[in-house]
Design an enzyme around this catalytic site. Structure first.
Site, PDB file in Angstrom:
ATOM      1  N   LYS A 158       0.844  -1.212   0.000  1.00 23.40           N
ATOM      2  CA  LYS A 158       0.000   0.000   0.000  1.00 23.40           C
ATOM      3  C   LYS A 158       0.872   1.252   0.000  1.00 23.40           C
ATOM      4  O   LYS A 158       0.669   2.173  -0.791  1.00 23.40           O
ATOM      5  CB  LYS A 158      -0.911   0.005   1.234  1.00 23.40           C
ATOM      6  CG  LYS A 158      -1.548   1.361   1.515  1.00 23.40           C
ATOM      7  CD  LYS A 158      -2.257   1.425   2.846  1.00 23.40           C
ATOM      8  CE  LYS A 158      -1.395   1.558   4.052  1.00 23.40           C
ATOM      9  NZ  LYS A 158      -1.208   2.876   4.652  1.00 23.40           N
ATOM     10  N   ASN A 159       1.853   1.297   0.897  1.00 24.89           N
ATOM     11  CA  ASN A 159       2.615   2.544   1.041  1.00 24.89           C
ATOM     12  C   ASN A 159       3.536   2.809  -0.143  1.00 24.89           C
ATOM     13  O   ASN A 159       3.749   3.968  -0.521  1.00 24.89           O
ATOM     14  CB  ASN A 159       3.377   2.551   2.378  1.00 24.89           C
ATOM     15  CG  ASN A 159       2.417   2.746   3.548  1.00 24.89           C
ATOM     16  OD1 ASN A 159       1.270   3.156   3.351  1.00 24.89           O
ATOM     17  ND2 ASN A 159       2.860   2.451   4.752  1.00 24.89           N
ATOM     18  N   CYS A 218      -4.160   7.993   9.811  1.00 27.17           N
ATOM     19  CA  CYS A 218      -4.532   7.339  11.066  1.00 27.17           C
ATOM     20  C   CYS A 218      -4.189   8.238  12.245  1.00 27.17           C
ATOM     21  O   CYS A 218      -3.182   8.940  12.230  1.00 27.17           O
ATOM     22  CB  CYS A 218      -3.782   6.019  11.210  1.00 27.17           C
ATOM     23  SG  CYS A 218      -4.486   4.698  10.215  1.00 27.17           S
ATOM     24  N   ARG A 233       1.436  14.421  13.805  1.00 28.35           N
ATOM     25  CA  ARG A 233       2.052  14.124  12.500  1.00 28.35           C
ATOM     26  C   ARG A 233       2.292  15.424  11.732  1.00 28.35           C
ATOM     27  O   ARG A 233       1.582  15.740  10.772  1.00 28.35           O
ATOM     28  CB  ARG A 233       1.192  13.132  11.706  1.00 28.35           C
ATOM     29  CG  ARG A 233       1.037  11.806  12.426  1.00 28.35           C
ATOM     30  CD  ARG A 233       0.216  10.800  11.662  1.00 28.35           C
ATOM     31  NE  ARG A 233       0.966  10.133  10.607  1.00 28.35           N
ATOM     32  CZ  ARG A 233       0.457   9.179   9.840  1.00 28.35           C
ATOM     33  NH1 ARG A 233      -0.787   8.779   9.997  1.00 28.35           N
ATOM     34  NH2 ARG A 233       1.190   8.604   8.891  1.00 28.35           N
ATOM     35  N   ASP A 253       4.478  -0.136  12.176  1.00 23.50           N
ATOM     36  CA  ASP A 253       3.234  -0.638  11.578  1.00 23.50           C
ATOM     37  C   ASP A 253       2.949  -2.095  11.947  1.00 23.50           C
ATOM     38  O   ASP A 253       1.919  -2.641  11.546  1.00 23.50           O
ATOM     39  CB  ASP A 253       3.272  -0.494  10.046  1.00 23.50           C
ATOM     40  CG  ASP A 253       3.222   0.963   9.610  1.00 23.50           C
ATOM     41  OD1 ASP A 253       2.867   1.816  10.445  1.00 23.50           O
ATOM     42  OD2 ASP A 253       3.540   1.244   8.441  1.00 23.50           O
TER      43      ASP A 253
END
Ligand code: EPU
Length: 473
Positions: free
Chosen positions: A61-62, A155, A160, A352
């Site tokens: 995904k990333n 998330c 962040r 993660d």
């Protein structure tokens, strides 16, 4: 403990480049991410489960999020293979479409042509919901001279900020203004970005990726130091190099980028998702099962492999990209042993995988220490794991996890996912728990795991996806 593990990796084969699009049906034109369902579906898992069989790991995904943003740097079409069908990818695809790019998706492939981009301002909800959308600021300002984007969401796992992105872009000659939650960046000289030097205070993955994309189109040489070494950064560099960029040092602490006046589209196979693979490895461990998986690049997961081996699992590599994880009672005895983890940037233990590893530790022997050092608030899964019977004590970003022999015993309950990885840690706990576990808010899990329920069903798990029906008054 005997561990039959021997890593010899050769890269996953790459298709030829450059790529010229010639499309064949069926194609799906991406216009907008699907509307959020009125009712958030839930997972119901009947445990305890024993897993067996083989699963296919989806594309990362990333890596896909970064490469989709990078297609904005390229003239002509880019073709990405093995893109996972998850909601974060759909959100970025709709941001690209909103900007004027042509995006087509079919059979796990995506073709993006951004030659038609006529808009440099993104004013969309998707931008506020996912972190990966913010990456477009680099390509937009580098190729089109200006970008106006919302501060990113993602998330809720802590503070962040985007200071490193913005200071880095300034070092490349951008004027950056932050007002009312929006960032506006434009080339100070009115023409384009220029090469420069920038040292990141912290090796941020997203800031490294954004600045790498921007510097690839800047005039002159850029030196970025203390950059992220994550595999996803290496994947992005590989794509940009295939598209004509000059980048040295990807995977090390420093990057030297010689800017080019333009890049061309290219073709790329997205590498396997190391976090999905790690999640399934932990699923095998928590259920005392044996499963195999492919494709996987074991060197990208060596930290987890070491920890699972320390706990007592047997990890075997059958061919270049196939791994088997066994935690069956005949091999491990009654229980796995607890272990301590401290998350850190690659090649350290991935943040993660922290929540999923914590779920496993509640079922091991002894007490284990979990220190989260990447994000300052990535502990919200603890409260939900406790509802399932886990014994965990938290102080700031450190958790003390009590194992099975210290009174922890998982049982089914109704729990709520509060973020992607925290949500999937509840799935793992539900696999090991006695009785039925109901996990709410699974839209968080759908952001990053492709068909996780179907993959678990394939391994023998009794898991159902249910959409609650609204009760008419
Ligand atoms: N940071 C700053 N300033 C910045 C940028 C980051 O202080 O300008 C700090 C953050 O506050 C955080 C730390 O740096 O404490 C690490 O953040 P980083 O920028 O490395 O993370 P990211 O780029 O926002 C990506 C992944 C995350 C993954 C992290 C760390 C994407 C889209 N997201 O986030 O993935 O946890 O790197 O590996 O690539 C996930 O997939 O569940 C996920 C959260």
């Amino acid at each position: 403990m005997a561990v039959f593990f021997n890593i010899t990796i050769s890269p996953i084969p790459k298709p030829p480049k450059p790529f010229t699009a010639s499309l064949s049906p069926p194609q799906t034109q991406i216009s907008k991410a699907p509307q959020k369902p009125q009712q958030n579906p839930i997972f119901k898992i009947k445990g305890p489960s024993t897993l067996s069989g083989h699963i296919s790991i989806s594309g990362s995904k990333n890596s896909s999020l970064a490469l989709l943003a990078a297609t904005l740097c390229c003239s002509g079409s880019s073709l990405l293979h093995n893109v996972p069908n998850v909601s974060d990818i759909k959100a970025v695809a709709s941001i690209l479409t909103y900007l004027g790019a042509k995006v087509e998706a079919f059979d796990g492939k995506m073709i993006v042509n951004s030659d038609g981009v006529g808009n440099v301002e993104v004013d969309m909800e998707e931008m506020k919901e996912i972190r990966g959308g913010f990456f477009v600021i680099g390509p937009l300002v580098a190729r089109f001279g200006e970008a106006i984007v919302d501060l990113p969401g993602g998330c809720e796992i802590g503070n962040r900020p985007v200071d490193l992105y913005l200071r880095g872009l300034s070092a490349l000659g951008a004027v950056v203004q932050l007002r009312d939650g929006k960032v506006r960046a434009h080339a100070a000289n009115g023409k384009g970005l220029v090469g420069g030097r920038f040292r990141l205070d912290y090796p941020s993955v997203g800031a490294t990726e954004t600045l790498m994309m921007a510097a690839s189109l800047a005039d002159g040489i850029t030196v970025l130091s203390n950059v992220a070494k994550e595999p996803e950064v290496v994947d992005l560099a590989r794509f940009l190099i295939d598209s004509g960029a000059s980048i040295e040092g990807a995977g090390s602490d420093n990057l030297v980028i010689r800017g080019k006046s333009q890049l061309h589209g290219s073709e790329c196979v997205i590498t396997p998702d190391r976090i999905e693979a790690g999640t399934f490895m932990l699923a095998a461990a928590i259920t005392h099962s044996c499963i195999s998986m492919s494709p996987i690049i074991p060197s990208r997961l060596s930290c987890l492999i070491d920890k699972l081996s320390e706990a007592g699992c047997k990890i075997s590599q059958f061919n270049q990209h196939t791994l088997e994880v066994s935690a069956v009672p005949t091999y491990i005895g009654d229980n796995l042993k607890g272990f301590d983890i401290r998350t850190s940037p690659f090649p350290g233990f991935p943040t993660d995988l922290q929540p999923q590893a914590m779920a496993l530790l509640t079922t091991c022997t002894g007490s284990s220490l979990v220190v989260e050092s990447v994000f300052d608030k990535r502990m919200s899964h603890v409260r939900e794991l406790q509802k399932l019977g886990a014994r965990i004590r938290v102080c700031g970003s450190t958790a003390l996890v009590f194992g099975k022999d210290e009174g922890s015993s998982l049982h089914g309950a109704r729990v709520f996912a509060s973020d992607l990885r925290g949500g999937v840690s509840l799935v793992l706990a539900g696999l090991a728990a006695e009785g039925t576990t109901e996990i709410n808010n699974i839209a968080h899990i759908d952001r990053g795991y492709e068909n996780i329920d179907r993959k678990l069903q394939h391994l023998g798990v009794d898991i159902q996806r249910l959409t609650p029906v609204a009760c008419p008054l």
